[in-house]
Write a protein that holds these residues in place. Structure first.
Motif: not given
Length: 162
Positions: A99-112, A123-125, A141-146
């Motif tokens: 998973a690649i995580a971008l800024p978000g709130e509680a829903g994103t945190l639950s997915e992480i 991987v977070a950006i 690009e570095s997030a996807v590569a990682l």
């Protein structure tokens, strides 16, 4: 032919244009490297990432919280209507190799949290780097590569510019 690799993109449903621009780049890089993009299927980061993937011929799956497939954004190729509400977050991350995580709130945190719990690399950006187990990247690009590296997926398109 076996199952295709998939990368989840998670983040705010109501994101800034700057975050959406990054999500579009993430989506393009995922698609260019041959993986399917999986997301929550609605607006913000999800829509921007799906738009990026589709703009280069990639495939997108949206795992929706409702029973209404028509609630998916216009860039979702395969809409999965779960009727599960936020519990669909488990399906999003379980359906991906990373998973690649971008800024978000509680829903994103639950997915992480769910991704980490089931052993999916995250991987977070631009956010979430303070969470144990989350790896940080500076750009799309570095997030996807990682993410590909951590998931054991070979990159098809290592040095391509947007």
């Amino acid at each position: 032919m076996g199952a295709r690799n998939a990368i989840a993109v998670i983040g705010a449903g109501d994101a800034t244009e700057e975050v959406c621009a990054t999500a579009r780049k993430v989506g393009r890089a995922i698609a260019r490297n041959g993986a399917v993009l999986v997301c929550g299927g609605r607006g913000g980061v999800m829509e921007a990432a799906a738009e990026g993937a589709r703009s280069v011929g990639g495939h997108t799956i949206g795992v929706l919280p409702s029973y209404n497939r028509a609630s998916a954004n216009a860039h979702i190729e395969f809409a999965i209507a779960t009727g599960m509400g936020e519990a669909r977050n488990a399906v999003v991350v379980a359906s991906a190799d990373a998973a690649i995580a971008l800024p978000g709130e509680a829903g994103t945190l639950s997915e992480i949290a769910l991704a980490l719990k089931i052993g999916r690399p995250v991987v977070a950006i631009g956010a979430w780097h303070e969470i144990a187990g989350v790896r940080e990247a500076q750009d799309a690009e570095s997030a996807v590569a990682l993410a590909f590296k951590l998931a054991g997926i070979a990159l098809a398109d290592e040095n391509r510019d947007d």
